[in-house]
Design a protein around this motif. Structure first.
Motif, PDB file in Angstrom:
ATOM      1  N   ASP A 130     -10.081-101.434  83.839  1.00 49.86           N
ATOM      2  CA  ASP A 130     -10.672-100.678  82.724  1.00 49.86           C
ATOM      3  C   ASP A 130      -9.820-100.818  81.471  1.00 49.86           C
ATOM      4  O   ASP A 130     -10.356-100.944  80.363  1.00 49.86           O
ATOM      5  CB  ASP A 130     -10.825 -99.204  83.103  1.00 49.86           C
ATOM      6  N   THR A 131      -8.507-100.792  81.648  1.00 50.03           N
ATOM      7  CA  THR A 131      -7.606-100.925  80.493  1.00 50.03           C
ATOM      8  C   THR A 131      -7.768-102.303  79.869  1.00 50.03           C
ATOM      9  O   THR A 131      -7.866-102.420  78.638  1.00 50.03           O
ATOM     10  CB  THR A 131      -6.145-100.707  80.932  1.00 50.03           C
ATOM     11  N   LYS A 132      -7.819-103.335  80.722  1.00 52.52           N
ATOM     12  CA  LYS A 132      -8.016-104.692  80.193  1.00 52.52           C
ATOM     13  C   LYS A 132      -9.357-104.793  79.469  1.00 52.52           C
ATOM     14  O   LYS A 132      -9.454-105.384  78.396  1.00 52.52           O
ATOM     15  CB  LYS A 132      -7.922-105.726  81.307  1.00 52.52           C
ATOM     16  N   ALA A 133     -10.410-104.215  80.073  1.00 50.70           N
ATOM     17  CA  ALA A 133     -11.735-104.262  79.452  1.00 50.70           C
ATOM     18  C   ALA A 133     -11.725-103.484  78.140  1.00 50.70           C
ATOM     19  O   ALA A 133     -12.297-103.931  77.137  1.00 50.70           O
ATOM     20  CB  ALA A 133     -12.783-103.701  80.405  1.00 50.70           C
ATOM     21  N   THR A 134     -11.074-102.319  78.136  1.00 52.21           N
ATOM     22  CA  THR A 134     -10.995-101.513  76.913  1.00 52.21           C
ATOM     23  C   THR A 134     -10.230-102.266  75.835  1.00 52.21           C
ATOM     24  O   THR A 134     -10.638-102.283  74.665  1.00 52.21           O
ATOM     25  CB  THR A 134     -10.310-100.161  77.212  1.00 52.21           C
ATOM     26  N   ILE A 135      -9.123-102.892  76.238  1.00 50.06           N
ATOM     27  CA  ILE A 135      -8.327-103.665  75.267  1.00 50.06           C
ATOM     28  C   ILE A 135      -9.164-104.822  74.720  1.00 50.06           C
ATOM     29  O   ILE A 135      -9.179-105.083  73.510  1.00 50.06           O
ATOM     30  CB  ILE A 135      -7.022-104.173  75.920  1.00 50.06           C
ATOM     31  N   ALA A 136      -9.902-105.507  75.620  1.00 51.21           N
ATOM     32  CA  ALA A 136     -10.744-106.629  75.184  1.00 51.21           C
ATOM     33  C   ALA A 136     -11.831-106.129  74.235  1.00 51.21           C
ATOM     34  O   ALA A 136     -12.104-106.761  73.199  1.00 51.21           O
ATOM     35  CB  ALA A 136     -11.353-107.337  76.388  1.00 51.21           C
ATOM     36  N   ARG A 137     -12.475-104.980  74.582  1.00 51.74           N
ATOM     37  CA  ARG A 137     -13.506-104.416  73.714  1.00 51.74           C
ATOM     38  C   ARG A 137     -12.937-104.036  72.359  1.00 51.74           C
ATOM     39  O   ARG A 137     -13.515-104.322  71.310  1.00 51.74           O
ATOM     40  CB  ARG A 137     -14.132-103.173  74.376  1.00 51.74           C
ATOM     41  N   ARG A 138     -11.799-103.373  72.388  1.00 51.78           N
ATOM     42  CA  ARG A 138     -11.177-102.952  71.121  1.00 51.78           C
ATOM     43  C   ARG A 138     -10.735-104.169  70.301  1.00 51.78           C
ATOM     44  O   ARG A 138     -10.856-104.169  69.069  1.00 51.78           O
ATOM     45  CB  ARG A 138     -10.007-102.019  71.393  1.00 51.78           C
ATOM     46  N   GLU A 143     -11.741-107.592  65.821  1.00 48.34           N
ATOM     47  CA  GLU A 143     -12.089-108.899  65.270  1.00 48.34           C
ATOM     48  C   GLU A 143     -13.406-108.834  64.509  1.00 48.34           C
ATOM     49  O   GLU A 143     -13.559-109.447  63.447  1.00 48.34           O
ATOM     50  CB  GLU A 143     -12.157-109.946  66.385  1.00 48.34           C
ATOM     51  N   ASP A 144     -14.382-108.060  65.090  1.00 47.97           N
ATOM     52  CA  ASP A 144     -15.665-107.898  64.410  1.00 47.97           C
ATOM     53  C   ASP A 144     -15.487-107.173  63.081  1.00 47.97           C
ATOM     54  O   ASP A 144     -16.106-107.548  62.068  1.00 47.97           O
ATOM     55  CB  ASP A 144     -16.667-107.144  65.284  1.00 47.97           C
ATOM     56  N   LYS A 145     -14.642-106.141  63.072  1.00 53.22           N
ATOM     57  CA  LYS A 145     -14.379-105.415  61.819  1.00 53.22           C
ATOM     58  C   LYS A 145     -13.701-106.323  60.803  1.00 53.22           C
ATOM     59  O   LYS A 145     -14.034-106.306  59.612  1.00 53.22           O
ATOM     60  CB  LYS A 145     -13.506-104.180  62.083  1.00 53.22           C
ATOM     61  N   ILE A 146     -12.736-107.128  61.315  1.00 56.07           N
ATOM     62  CA  ILE A 146     -12.035-108.053  60.406  1.00 56.07           C
ATOM     63  C   ILE A 146     -13.032-109.070  59.847  1.00 56.07           C
ATOM     64  O   ILE A 146     -13.052-109.365  58.636  1.00 56.07           O
ATOM     65  CB  ILE A 146     -10.862-108.752  61.127  1.00 56.07           C
ATOM     66  N   ALA A 147     -13.909-109.612  60.716  1.00 55.95           N
ATOM     67  CA  ALA A 147     -14.908-110.602  60.265  1.00 55.95           C
ATOM     68  C   ALA A 147     -15.855-109.956  59.269  1.00 55.95           C
ATOM     69  O   ALA A 147     -16.205-110.564  58.237  1.00 55.95           O
ATOM     70  CB  ALA A 147     -15.669-111.166  61.455  1.00 55.95           C
ATOM     71  N   ALA A 148     -16.268-108.694  59.586  1.00 51.12           N
ATOM     72  CA  ALA A 148     -17.166-107.996  58.659  1.00 51.12           C
ATOM     73  C   ALA A 148     -16.458-107.750  57.334  1.00 51.12           C
ATOM     74  O   ALA A 148     -17.064-107.906  56.258  1.00 51.12           O
ATOM     75  CB  ALA A 148     -17.637-106.686  59.282  1.00 51.12           C
ATOM     76  N   ALA A 149     -15.187-107.381  57.402  1.00 51.84           N
ATOM     77  CA  ALA A 149     -14.430-107.145  56.170  1.00 51.84           C
ATOM     78  C   ALA A 149     -14.285-108.440  55.391  1.00 51.84           C
ATOM     79  O   ALA A 149     -14.395-108.455  54.152  1.00 51.84           O
ATOM     80  CB  ALA A 149     -13.066-106.552  56.506  1.00 51.84           C
ATOM     81  N   ILE A 154     -15.819-111.691  51.017  1.00 58.10           N
ATOM     82  CA  ILE A 154     -16.368-112.941  50.482  1.00 58.10           C
ATOM     83  C   ILE A 154     -17.594-112.636  49.619  1.00 58.10           C
ATOM     84  O   ILE A 154     -17.741-113.172  48.519  1.00 58.10           O
ATOM     85  CB  ILE A 154     -16.698-113.934  51.611  1.00 58.10           C
ATOM     86  N   GLN A 155     -18.454-111.735  50.140  1.00 57.10           N
ATOM     87  CA  GLN A 155     -19.643-111.394  49.355  1.00 57.10           C
ATOM     88  C   GLN A 155     -19.250-110.697  48.056  1.00 57.10           C
ATOM     89  O   GLN A 155     -19.828-110.960  46.990  1.00 57.10           O
ATOM     90  CB  GLN A 155     -20.595-110.495  50.160  1.00 57.10           C
ATOM     91  N   ASP A 156     -18.251-109.800  48.197  1.00 54.26           N
ATOM     92  CA  ASP A 156     -17.773-109.115  47.000  1.00 54.26           C
ATOM     93  C   ASP A 156     -17.189-110.133  46.018  1.00 54.26           C
ATOM     94  O   ASP A 156     -17.441-110.074  44.802  1.00 54.26           O
ATOM     95  CB  ASP A 156     -16.734-108.060  47.388  1.00 54.26           C
TER      96      ASP A 156
END
Length: 193
Positions: A130-138, A143-149, A154-156
């Motif tokens: 569960d910890t590994k899965a939680t770490i992977a999810r987080r 990474e998704d937040k960084i990509a979105a940012a 880039i759009q900005d």
């Protein structure tokens, strides 16, 4: 004649003379026990006790009462011994039962301990997974937040660049183009249509 005294007169006879003896004791007086039929008093008491016991045993059948009482006492003692044997057997059975319960309890405790160890190992493994899965999810969320940012940045940036280009174009157009050039451009656009 001689004076008469108050003492009785004693006449001696031939028979009395032969049996009469005089014993002179110079010390303490001798006590003679009374006798009846040649038996002393203690012998009469012993004889009367024997007669009384014989009457009690054979006449009143006291021996049967005594024997019955002794038989009853023996029976009561046998009953108590049988009860004690029964109680001992019950106590031994209880001891054996509790010994087996203790042995079973020890086996159950060992089984419970082994089961608890297995469950603890499973819980630890699950927690690690569960910890590994939680770490992977987080990590993925980060990474998704960084990509979105990055996309937002880039759009900005593109929007700012477009705004800057638009502002620069306006300025250039305003500086380089006048009313006549506007008319020519509009006429050329209309002609293309």
């Amino acid at each position: 004649m001689a004076e008469q005294s108050d003492l009785p007169e004693v006449f001696a006879t031939d028979a009395a003379e032969t049996t009469a003896t005089t014993t002179v004791d110079v010390g303490a007086g001798k006590h003679v026990e009374p006798e009846l039929l040649g038996l002393a008093p203690y012998q009469w008491v012993s004889l009367s006790m024997v007669v009384l016991l014989l009457i009690a045993f054979f006449g009143a059948k006291v021996h049967k009462t005594i024997a019955g009482g002794l038989d009853n006492k023996i029976a009561a003692i046998r009953d108590q011994l049988e009860e004690a044997k029964t109680l001992r057997a019950e106590a031994e059975a209880l001891r054996d039962e509790y010994a087996s319960k203790i042995a079973n309890a020890e086996k159950d405790a060992e089984a419970m301990l082994d089961n608890a160890r297995v469950e603890a190992d499973a819980i630890v493994a699950k927690a690690e997974a569960d910890t590994k899965a939680t770490i992977a999810r987080r990590k993925q969320m980060a990474e998704d937040k960084i990509a979105a940012a990055e996309r937002d940045a880039i759009q900005d940036l593109k929007a700012r660049a477009a705004d800057a280009a638009t502002a620069a174009s306006r300025k250039l157009i305003a500086e380089e183009m006048g009313a006549e050039s506007d008319r020519a451009m509009v006429d050329s656009t209309i002609a293309q249509l």
